[in-house]
Design a protein around this motif. Structure first.
Motif, PDB file in Angstrom:
ATOM      1  N   ARG A   1      -8.043-149.340 -53.062  1.00 27.10           N
ATOM      2  CA  ARG A   1      -8.094-150.798 -52.814  1.00 27.10           C
ATOM      3  C   ARG A   1      -8.974-151.493 -53.842  1.00 27.10           C
ATOM      4  O   ARG A   1      -8.619-152.563 -54.349  1.00 27.10           O
ATOM      5  CB  ARG A   1      -8.604-151.065 -51.399  1.00 27.10           C
ATOM      6  N   ARG A   2     -10.127-150.900 -54.137  1.00 27.21           N
ATOM      7  CA  ARG A   2     -11.012-151.500 -55.142  1.00 27.21           C
ATOM      8  C   ARG A   2     -10.345-151.515 -56.503  1.00 27.21           C
ATOM      9  O   ARG A   2     -10.421-152.504 -57.237  1.00 27.21           O
ATOM     10  CB  ARG A   2     -12.337-150.746 -55.219  1.00 27.21           C
TER      11      ARG A   2
ATOM     12  N   LEU B   1      -7.164-151.441 -57.208  1.00 31.25           N
ATOM     13  CA  LEU B   1      -6.013-152.342 -57.207  1.00 31.25           C
ATOM     14  C   LEU B   1      -6.420-153.776 -57.521  1.00 31.25           C
ATOM     15  O   LEU B   1      -5.708-154.497 -58.216  1.00 31.25           O
ATOM     16  CB  LEU B   1      -5.312-152.266 -55.853  1.00 31.25           C
ATOM     17  N   VAL B   2      -7.571-154.180 -57.053  1.00 33.26           N
ATOM     18  CA  VAL B   2      -8.067-155.535 -57.292  1.00 33.26           C
ATOM     19  C   VAL B   2      -8.574-155.694 -58.719  1.00 33.26           C
ATOM     20  O   VAL B   2      -8.524-156.782 -59.280  1.00 33.26           O
ATOM     21  CB  VAL B   2      -9.197-155.873 -56.284  1.00 33.26           C
ATOM     22  N   GLN B   3      -9.024-154.598 -59.320  1.00 34.31           N
ATOM     23  CA  GLN B   3      -9.695-154.709 -60.621  1.00 34.31           C
ATOM     24  C   GLN B   3      -8.855-154.339 -61.834  1.00 34.31           C
ATOM     25  O   GLN B   3      -9.187-154.758 -62.938  1.00 34.31           O
ATOM     26  CB  GLN B   3     -10.962-153.863 -60.606  1.00 34.31           C
TER      27      GLN B   3
ATOM     28  N   ARG C   1      -5.904-154.399 -64.573  1.00 33.60           N
ATOM     29  CA  ARG C   1      -5.236-155.574 -65.131  1.00 33.60           C
ATOM     30  C   ARG C   1      -3.750-155.362 -65.411  1.00 33.60           C
ATOM     31  O   ARG C   1      -2.974-156.298 -65.349  1.00 33.60           O
ATOM     32  CB  ARG C   1      -5.943-155.979 -66.421  1.00 33.60           C
TER      33      ARG C   1
ATOM     34  N   GLN D   1      -0.937-151.586 -61.531  1.00 31.82           N
ATOM     35  CA  GLN D   1      -1.129-152.175 -60.207  1.00 31.82           C
ATOM     36  C   GLN D   1      -0.020-151.732 -59.254  1.00 31.82           C
ATOM     37  O   GLN D   1      -0.279-151.376 -58.102  1.00 31.82           O
ATOM     38  CB  GLN D   1      -1.150-153.703 -60.298  1.00 31.82           C
TER      39      GLN D   1
ATOM     40  N   GLU E   1     -17.023-148.605 -58.626  1.00 33.79           N
ATOM     41  CA  GLU E   1     -16.838-150.004 -59.025  1.00 33.79           C
ATOM     42  C   GLU E   1     -17.868-150.405 -60.074  1.00 33.79           C
ATOM     43  O   GLU E   1     -17.540-151.084 -61.054  1.00 33.79           O
ATOM     44  CB  GLU E   1     -16.925-150.924 -57.809  1.00 33.79           C
TER      45      GLU E   1
ATOM     46  N   TRP F   1     -10.670-146.596 -64.148  1.00 28.92           N
ATOM     47  CA  TRP F   1     -10.210-146.453 -62.759  1.00 28.92           C
ATOM     48  C   TRP F   1      -9.252-145.276 -62.624  1.00 28.92           C
ATOM     49  O   TRP F   1      -9.321-144.517 -61.647  1.00 28.92           O
ATOM     50  CB  TRP F   1      -9.565-147.742 -62.251  1.00 28.92           C
TER      51      TRP F   1
END
Length: 144
Positions: free
Chosen positions: A22-23, A25-27, A29, A34, A78, A91
């Protein structure tokens, strides 16, 4: 001696990996990355749900939360990836390492499980091998 696997240990470790996905996926680019991470997260969600059902069927209360160590790993990941020159690559490397640990946990539990429990874990293990292949191809590693 065969036994029912510790589904809750696997569930907790899976939930820890969910948090990392989840972390990430948000970060990340890159849109293709994604999409792959979202797909792997869905696979983890299904895997955890199935394991929770198995724990319940074995007469145990299924775990619903990850571990404190997982929270710490997620926060550190993170922090480290946010300082990387290529965040997406960082990541992928992080997820690949953590996925290996989850895969190894499954394999250890399967080796000690009864035939019926091993059959259940084998289905989940095939899902994990798909994630393993994806992440290690992206990471450019071949360890397992």
């Amino acid at each position: 001696m065969s036994r029912v696997p510790n589904y809750n240990a696997l569930i907790r470790r899976g939930i820890d990996d969910q948090a990392l996905y989840r972390r990430a996926l948000v970060q990340v680019r890159e849109p293709g990355l994604q999409a792959l991470l979202a797909e792997n997260l869905q696979t983890l969600n299904a895997l955890i749900g199935d394991l929770q059902a198995q724990a319940h069927a074995a007469g145990r209360k299924p775990a619903r939360h990850g571990t404190l160590a997982g929270v710490i790993r997620s926060g550190l990941a993170e922090l480290v990836t946010s300082m990387a020159s290529n965040r997406d690559s960082a990541w992928v490397q992080c997820l690949a390492r953590n996925e290996c640990v989850l895969l190894n946990c499954f394999e250890r539990q399967m080796a000690q499980a009864s035939d019926e429990s091993a059959r259940v874990l084998r289905v989940q293990l095939s899902r994990l091998h798909g994630i393993h292949k994806d992440m290690h191809c992206l990471a450019g590693t071949t360890h397992g």
